[in-house]
Design a protein around this motif. Structure first.
Motif, PDB file in Angstrom:
ATOM      1  N   LEU A 140       0.817  -1.211   0.000  1.00 54.14           N
ATOM      2  CA  LEU A 140       0.000   0.000   0.000  1.00 54.14           C
ATOM      3  C   LEU A 140       0.849   1.259   0.000  1.00 54.14           C
ATOM      4  CD1 LEU A 140      -2.721   1.367   0.108  1.00 54.14           C
ATOM      5  CD2 LEU A 140      -2.765   1.001   2.585  1.00 54.14           C
ATOM      6  N   SER A 141       1.962   1.233   0.722  1.00 47.62           N
ATOM      7  CA  SER A 141       2.848   2.400   0.759  1.00 47.62           C
ATOM      8  C   SER A 141       3.372   2.737  -0.634  1.00 47.62           C
ATOM      9  CB  SER A 141       4.024   2.136   1.709  1.00 47.62           C
ATOM     10  OG  SER A 141       3.576   1.986   3.042  1.00 47.62           O
ATOM     11  N   VAL A 164       0.355   4.533  -2.621  1.00 50.36           N
ATOM     12  CA  VAL A 164       0.025   5.915  -2.240  1.00 50.36           C
ATOM     13  C   VAL A 164       1.203   6.855  -2.483  1.00 50.36           C
ATOM     14  CG1 VAL A 164      -1.731   5.205  -0.584  1.00 50.36           C
ATOM     15  CG2 VAL A 164       0.627   5.501   0.199  1.00 50.36           C
ATOM     16  N   THR A 177      -2.344   9.982   0.759  1.00 48.86           N
ATOM     17  CA  THR A 177      -2.198   9.297   2.035  1.00 48.86           C
ATOM     18  C   THR A 177      -2.945   7.970   2.016  1.00 48.86           C
ATOM     19  OG1 THR A 177      -4.196  10.309   2.959  1.00 48.86           O
ATOM     20  CG2 THR A 177      -2.116  11.527   3.212  1.00 48.86           C
ATOM     21  N   ARG A 178      -2.688   7.151   3.022  1.00 47.50           N
ATOM     22  CA  ARG A 178      -3.425   5.902   3.176  1.00 47.50           C
ATOM     23  C   ARG A 178      -4.921   6.186   3.378  1.00 47.50           C
ATOM     24  NH1 ARG A 178      -0.743   1.101   5.151  1.00 47.50           N
ATOM     25  NH2 ARG A 178       1.495   1.263   4.818  1.00 47.50           N
ATOM     26  N   TYR A 224      -8.008   4.523   1.319  1.00 43.85           N
ATOM     27  CA  TYR A 224      -9.088   3.748   1.925  1.00 43.85           C
ATOM     28  C   TYR A 224     -10.455   4.423   1.794  1.00 43.85           C
ATOM     29  CZ  TYR A 224      -5.960   0.255   3.882  1.00 43.85           C
ATOM     30  OH  TYR A 224      -5.059  -0.777   4.030  1.00 43.85           O
ATOM     31  N   LYS A 271      -5.861  -3.565  -1.542  1.00 42.68           N
ATOM     32  CA  LYS A 271      -5.033  -3.541  -2.748  1.00 42.68           C
ATOM     33  C   LYS A 271      -5.711  -4.306  -3.874  1.00 42.68           C
ATOM     34  CE  LYS A 271      -1.325  -6.164  -2.955  1.00 42.68           C
ATOM     35  NZ  LYS A 271       0.047  -6.720  -2.804  1.00 42.68           N
TER      36      LYS A 271
END
Length: 203
Positions: free
Chosen positions: A37-38, A41, A47-48, A52, A58
């Motif tokens: 995920l990092s 983004v 940002t996370r 979301y 993912k």
């Protein structure tokens, strides 16, 4: 009631579009399984929390990428209607159609795309609904290819009696083989695959 979008709605849509467009880039390089995920983004510049807001995971993100491609094909299947068989060769039309599809829909390098989809499927196939959504997307693509073949017939590029379903599967199988060879062996020669397409459609 006004149809004018609020600044929040505009910003939300831009965030979604940018996540789809740029978030997929690290997957093209690292593969689905190795991308976290990092990576997504960071590549998209969000940002996370922003991620979301639009996607649960993912896997859900990647399905949205595939569905975005499905929508962006638009009127691609109608390209043959803009050409005349007396003035344009089948090979030239096919080459133009391939470039149009990749430039307008995928906007990313061709290399590795098929293997990325396979990587995703291997990791997500047991998630409820994934197989069904992927099957539907593939059926949509097949429907577009059938429309493309019908347009070729109507414009006189191919024989009107050609078996569309048979030609469809031959073209798809050839394309998958080409993509694998492109990725593994760096065999980047579009003319070879275009001539092979033409041979299938002329038989």
């Amino acid at each position: 009631m006004s149809n004018t979008k609020t600044k929040f709605q505009i910003r939300r849509e831009e965030t979604y579009e940018n996540l789809i467009k740029f978030g997929i880039v690290p997957m093209m390089d690292k593969g689905f399984a190795k991308t976290n995920l990092s990576d997504i983004v960071r590549a998209a510049g969000y940002t996370r929390g922003a991620f979301y807001f639009h996607f649960n995971s993912k896997e859900e993100f990647f399905l949205h990428v595939l569905e975005d491609h499905d929508k962006r094909r638009g009127s691609w299947a109608e390209i043959p209607y803009h050409y005349n068989a007396q003035e344009t060769s089948l090979e030239s039309l096919l080459k133009e159609s391939i470039f149009s599809l990749w430039q307008n829909v995928y906007e990313k390098p061709l290399t590795g795309w098929l293997l990325l989809v396979i990587d995703f499927y291997q990791n997500a196939k047991d998630i409820p609904g994934v197989k069904k959504r992927m099957k539907q997307l593939h059926e949509n693509f097949e429907d577009d290819l059938i429309l493309f073949l019908q347009a070729l017939k109507k414009q006189g590029f191919i024989d009107e009696h050609i078996d569309e379903k048979k030609a469809l599967w031959q073209l798809v199988s050839l394309t998958y083989g080409y993509l694998v060879n492109y990725y593994i062996y760096d065999l980047d020669d579009v003319d070879i695959v275009v001539n092979a397409y033409a041979k299938i459609l002329k038989n």
